[in-house]
Design a protein around this motif. Structure first.
Motif, PDB file in Angstrom:
ATOM      1  N   PHE A  88       5.429   7.060  -2.492  1.00  0.00           N
ATOM      2  CA  PHE A  88       6.546   7.938  -2.186  1.00  0.00           C
ATOM      3  C   PHE A  88       6.145   9.385  -2.437  1.00  0.00           C
ATOM      4  CE2 PHE A  88       8.364   3.894  -3.491  1.00  0.00           C
ATOM      5  CZ  PHE A  88       9.200   3.619  -2.432  1.00  0.00           C
ATOM      6  N   GLY A  89       6.708  10.300  -1.627  1.00  0.00           N
ATOM      7  CA  GLY A  89       6.511  11.720  -1.845  1.00  0.00           C
ATOM      8  C   GLY A  89       5.300  12.311  -1.178  1.00  0.00           C
ATOM      9  N   ASN A  90       4.567  11.520  -0.440  1.00  0.00           N
ATOM     10  CA  ASN A  90       3.403  12.034   0.276  1.00  0.00           C
ATOM     11  C   ASN A  90       3.777  12.254   1.738  1.00  0.00           C
ATOM     12  OD1 ASN A  90       1.746  11.855  -2.042  1.00  0.00           O
ATOM     13  ND2 ASN A  90       1.578   9.658  -1.700  1.00  0.00           N
ATOM     14  N   GLY A  91       2.952  12.945   2.446  1.00  0.00           N
ATOM     15  CA  GLY A  91       3.275  13.305   3.825  1.00  0.00           C
ATOM     16  C   GLY A  91       3.106  12.213   4.848  1.00  0.00           C
ATOM     17  N   GLY A  92       2.465  11.105   4.514  1.00  0.00           N
ATOM     18  CA  GLY A  92       2.250  10.051   5.495  1.00  0.00           C
ATOM     19  C   GLY A  92       1.225  10.428   6.547  1.00  0.00           C
ATOM     20  N   SER A  93       0.195  11.143   6.161  1.00  0.00           N
ATOM     21  CA  SER A  93      -0.836  11.591   7.090  1.00  0.00           C
ATOM     22  C   SER A  93      -1.731  10.427   7.518  1.00  0.00           C
ATOM     23  CB  SER A  93      -1.699  12.667   6.422  1.00  0.00           C
ATOM     24  OG  SER A  93      -2.471  12.079   5.387  1.00  0.00           O
ATOM     25  N   PRO A  94      -2.489  10.601   8.608  1.00  0.00           N
ATOM     26  CA  PRO A  94      -3.457   9.571   9.000  1.00  0.00           C
ATOM     27  C   PRO A  94      -4.458   9.260   7.880  1.00  0.00           C
ATOM     28  CG  PRO A  94      -3.109  11.068  10.826  1.00  0.00           C
ATOM     29  CD  PRO A  94      -2.379  11.657   9.629  1.00  0.00           C
ATOM     30  N   ALA A  95      -4.853  10.279   7.126  1.00  0.00           N
ATOM     31  CA  ALA A  95      -5.787  10.048   6.012  1.00  0.00           C
ATOM     32  C   ALA A  95      -5.139   9.162   4.946  1.00  0.00           C
ATOM     33  CB  ALA A  95      -6.225  11.375   5.394  1.00  0.00           C
ATOM     34  N   GLU A  96      -3.850   9.377   4.689  1.00  0.00           N
ATOM     35  CA  GLU A  96      -3.146   8.541   3.720  1.00  0.00           C
ATOM     36  C   GLU A  96      -3.008   7.112   4.242  1.00  0.00           C
ATOM     37  OE1 GLU A  96       0.766   8.789   0.902  1.00  0.00           O
ATOM     38  OE2 GLU A  96       0.970   9.511   2.952  1.00  0.00           O
ATOM     39  N   ASP A  97      -2.731   6.962   5.532  1.00  0.00           N
ATOM     40  CA  ASP A  97      -2.662   5.619   6.121  1.00  0.00           C
ATOM     41  C   ASP A  97      -4.005   4.900   5.993  1.00  0.00           C
ATOM     42  OD1 ASP A  97      -0.017   5.990   6.788  1.00  0.00           O
ATOM     43  OD2 ASP A  97      -0.414   6.416   8.900  1.00  0.00           O
ATOM     44  N   ALA A  98      -5.103   5.629   6.246  1.00  0.00           N
ATOM     45  CA  ALA A  98      -6.436   5.037   6.118  1.00  0.00           C
ATOM     46  C   ALA A  98      -6.709   4.627   4.674  1.00  0.00           C
ATOM     47  CB  ALA A  98      -7.497   6.020   6.608  1.00  0.00           C
ATOM     48  N   GLU A  99      -6.301   5.469   3.730  1.00  0.00           N
ATOM     49  CA  GLU A  99      -6.465   5.122   2.316  1.00  0.00           C
ATOM     50  C   GLU A  99      -5.651   3.880   1.966  1.00  0.00           C
ATOM     51  OE1 GLU A  99      -5.804   6.985  -2.166  1.00  0.00           O
ATOM     52  OE2 GLU A  99      -5.124   8.125  -0.430  1.00  0.00           O
ATOM     53  N   ALA A 100      -4.417   3.809   2.480  1.00  0.00           N
ATOM     54  CA  ALA A 100      -3.562   2.654   2.219  1.00  0.00           C
ATOM     55  C   ALA A 100      -4.179   1.375   2.772  1.00  0.00           C
ATOM     56  CB  ALA A 100      -2.174   2.877   2.822  1.00  0.00           C
ATOM     57  N   LEU A 101      -4.706   1.433   3.990  1.00  0.00           N
ATOM     58  CA  LEU A 101      -5.355   0.265   4.581  1.00  0.00           C
ATOM     59  C   LEU A 101      -6.562  -0.143   3.752  1.00  0.00           C
ATOM     60  CD1 LEU A 101      -5.695  -1.848   6.768  1.00  0.00           C
ATOM     61  CD2 LEU A 101      -6.911  -0.142   8.130  1.00  0.00           C
ATOM     62  N   SER A 102      -7.346   0.813   3.317  1.00  0.00           N
ATOM     63  CA  SER A 102      -8.519   0.519   2.493  1.00  0.00           C
ATOM     64  C   SER A 102      -8.111  -0.175   1.191  1.00  0.00           C
ATOM     65  CB  SER A 102      -9.278   1.812   2.205  1.00  0.00           C
ATOM     66  OG  SER A 102     -10.359   1.567   1.325  1.00  0.00           O
ATOM     67  N   VAL A 103      -7.084   0.354   0.536  1.00  0.00           N
ATOM     68  CA  VAL A 103      -6.594  -0.256  -0.709  1.00  0.00           C
ATOM     69  C   VAL A 103      -6.113  -1.679  -0.453  1.00  0.00           C
ATOM     70  CG1 VAL A 103      -4.763  -0.130  -2.464  1.00  0.00           C
ATOM     71  CG2 VAL A 103      -6.045   1.923  -1.848  1.00  0.00           C
ATOM     72  N   ALA A 104      -5.356  -1.888   0.634  1.00  0.00           N
ATOM     73  CA  ALA A 104      -4.829  -3.220   0.946  1.00  0.00           C
ATOM     74  C   ALA A 104      -5.949  -4.213   1.209  1.00  0.00           C
ATOM     75  CB  ALA A 104      -3.895  -3.150   2.154  1.00  0.00           C
ATOM     76  N   LEU A 105      -6.949  -3.810   1.979  1.00  0.00           N
ATOM     77  CA  LEU A 105      -8.051  -4.719   2.290  1.00  0.00           C
ATOM     78  C   LEU A 105      -8.903  -5.011   1.053  1.00  0.00           C
ATOM     79  CD1 LEU A 105      -9.046  -3.400   5.817  1.00  0.00           C
ATOM     80  CD2 LEU A 105      -7.732  -5.456   5.249  1.00  0.00           C
ATOM     81  N   GLU A 106      -9.130  -4.004   0.218  1.00  0.00           N
ATOM     82  CA  GLU A 106      -9.876  -4.233  -1.024  1.00  0.00           C
ATOM     83  C   GLU A 106      -9.118  -5.195  -1.931  1.00  0.00           C
ATOM     84  OE1 GLU A 106     -11.024  -0.612  -3.030  1.00  0.00           O
ATOM     85  OE2 GLU A 106     -11.786   0.243  -1.156  1.00  0.00           O
ATOM     86  N   ALA A 107      -7.803  -5.034  -2.004  1.00  0.00           N
ATOM     87  CA  ALA A 107      -6.991  -5.927  -2.837  1.00  0.00           C
ATOM     88  C   ALA A 107      -7.030  -7.352  -2.291  1.00  0.00           C
ATOM     89  CB  ALA A 107      -5.558  -5.427  -2.910  1.00  0.00           C
ATOM     90  N   ALA A 108      -6.964  -7.497  -0.968  1.00  0.00           N
ATOM     91  CA  ALA A 108      -7.020  -8.833  -0.367  1.00  0.00           C
ATOM     92  C   ALA A 108      -8.354  -9.500  -0.669  1.00  0.00           C
ATOM     93  CB  ALA A 108      -6.796  -8.738   1.142  1.00  0.00           C
ATOM     94  N   GLN A 109      -9.437  -8.746  -0.553  1.00  0.00           N
ATOM     95  CA  GLN A 109     -10.758  -9.300  -0.857  1.00  0.00           C
ATOM     96  C   GLN A 109     -10.871  -9.649  -2.333  1.00  0.00           C
ATOM     97  OE1 GLN A 109     -13.229  -6.194   0.749  1.00  0.00           O
ATOM     98  NE2 GLN A 109     -13.455  -7.247   2.711  1.00  0.00           N
ATOM     99  N   ALA A 110     -10.365  -8.790  -3.212  1.00  0.00           N
ATOM    100  CA  ALA A 110     -10.403  -9.064  -4.656  1.00  0.00           C
ATOM    101  C   ALA A 110      -9.584 -10.299  -4.999  1.00  0.00           C
ATOM    102  CB  ALA A 110      -9.893  -7.858  -5.442  1.00  0.00           C
ATOM    103  N   GLY A 111      -8.552 -10.567  -4.195  1.00  0.00           N
ATOM    104  CA  GLY A 111      -7.712 -11.732  -4.417  1.00  0.00           C
ATOM    105  C   GLY A 111      -8.244 -13.001  -3.781  1.00  0.00           C
ATOM    106  N   GLY A 112      -9.405 -12.920  -3.146  1.00  0.00           N
ATOM    107  CA  GLY A 112     -10.022 -14.110  -2.587  1.00  0.00           C
ATOM    108  C   GLY A 112      -9.876 -14.280  -1.098  1.00  0.00           C
ATOM    109  N   ALA A 113      -9.267 -13.321  -0.399  1.00  0.00           N
ATOM    110  CA  ALA A 113      -9.146 -13.433   1.052  1.00  0.00           C
ATOM    111  C   ALA A 113     -10.530 -13.309   1.670  1.00  0.00           C
ATOM    112  CB  ALA A 113      -8.227 -12.340   1.592  1.00  0.00           C
ATOM    113  N   THR A 114     -10.799 -14.159   2.654  1.00  0.00           N
ATOM    114  CA  THR A 114     -12.093 -14.152   3.321  1.00  0.00           C
ATOM    115  C   THR A 114     -11.895 -14.205   4.827  1.00  0.00           C
ATOM    116  OG1 THR A 114     -12.227 -16.563   3.247  1.00  0.00           O
ATOM    117  CG2 THR A 114     -13.219 -15.346   1.407  1.00  0.00           C
ATOM    118  N   GLY A 115     -12.963 -13.997   5.572  1.00  0.00           N
ATOM    119  CA  GLY A 115     -12.921 -14.160   7.023  1.00  0.00           C
ATOM    120  C   GLY A 115     -12.050 -13.144   7.715  1.00  0.00           C
ATOM    121  N   ALA A 116     -12.204 -11.859   7.375  1.00  0.00           N
ATOM    122  CA  ALA A 116     -11.353 -10.820   7.950  1.00  0.00           C
ATOM    123  C   ALA A 116     -11.366 -10.883   9.469  1.00  0.00           C
ATOM    124  CB  ALA A 116     -11.818  -9.444   7.479  1.00  0.00           C
ATOM    125  N   GLY A 117     -10.191 -10.823  10.033  1.00  0.00           N
ATOM    126  CA  GLY A 117     -10.018 -10.811  11.480  1.00  0.00           C
ATOM    127  C   GLY A 117      -9.189  -9.611  11.849  1.00  0.00           C
TER     128      GLY A 117
END
Length: 162
Positions: A88-117
């Motif tokens: 909350f409170g950020n501008g929602g820029s493309p860079a922030e979206d990219a950071e959010a996607l990176s965090v989500a994918l790293e968390a999924a991998q850390a949680g055992g998700a495999t076979g990214a599609g």
């Protein structure tokens, strides 16, 4: 870390997403006639906490059960585990979206998700579709032991499912 309430006024979800999601909500009416529901996601109650100044504008993460009735004829469970973060409170820029996607994918991998599609991104419309559909707005090749693994971000939604 945000710890949102499990029970919330149904009108909040219905006002945000419309009557289309009513068939998926776990609702009941109290003695005074007020309709309540079990939270169908973590995003809405966390956003309510920030909007009411219960939590300051910041970045949050949370996890816990969310509840959605399965479509008629489905054997899908009512309870799903959601792991997510809200910014909350950020501008929602493309860079922030990219950071959010990176965090989500790293968390999924850390949680055992495999076979990214394929991975789907979207805003509030994807959240609505995620509530209105058992499988979410989009699918992916991630393999987890969970029925649905949902990551919600204030401006971006990443839906990962087996």
């Amino acid at each position: 870390r945000a710890e949102p309430q499990t029970l919330m006024p149904a009108e909040v979800i219905l006002e945000l997403s419309g009557e289309i999601v009513r068939s998926r909500l776990c609702t009941f009416t109290d003695a005074s006639g007020k309709e309540h529901c079990l939270r169908p996601d973590l995003t809405t109650p966390i956003a309510q906490m920030v909007a009411s100044d219960e939590l300051p504008v910041a970045r949050y993460h949370g996890s816990g059960p969310v509840y959605r009735l399965p479509p008629r004829g489905s054997n899908d469970p009512v309870e799903h585990l959601q792991i997510g973060f809200e910014w909350f409170g950020n501008g929602g820029s493309p860079a922030e979206d990219a950071e959010a996607l990176s965090v989500a994918l790293e968390a999924a991998q850390a949680g055992g998700a495999t076979g990214a599609g394929a991975c789907g991104l979207g805003g509030a419309g994807a959240i609505d579709k995620g509530l209105a559909s058992t499988t979410g707005a989009t699918g992916s090749g991630f393999s987890t032991g969970l029925e649905n693994l949902l990551f919600f971000v204030s401006t971006t939604t990443v839906l990962l499912r087996p």
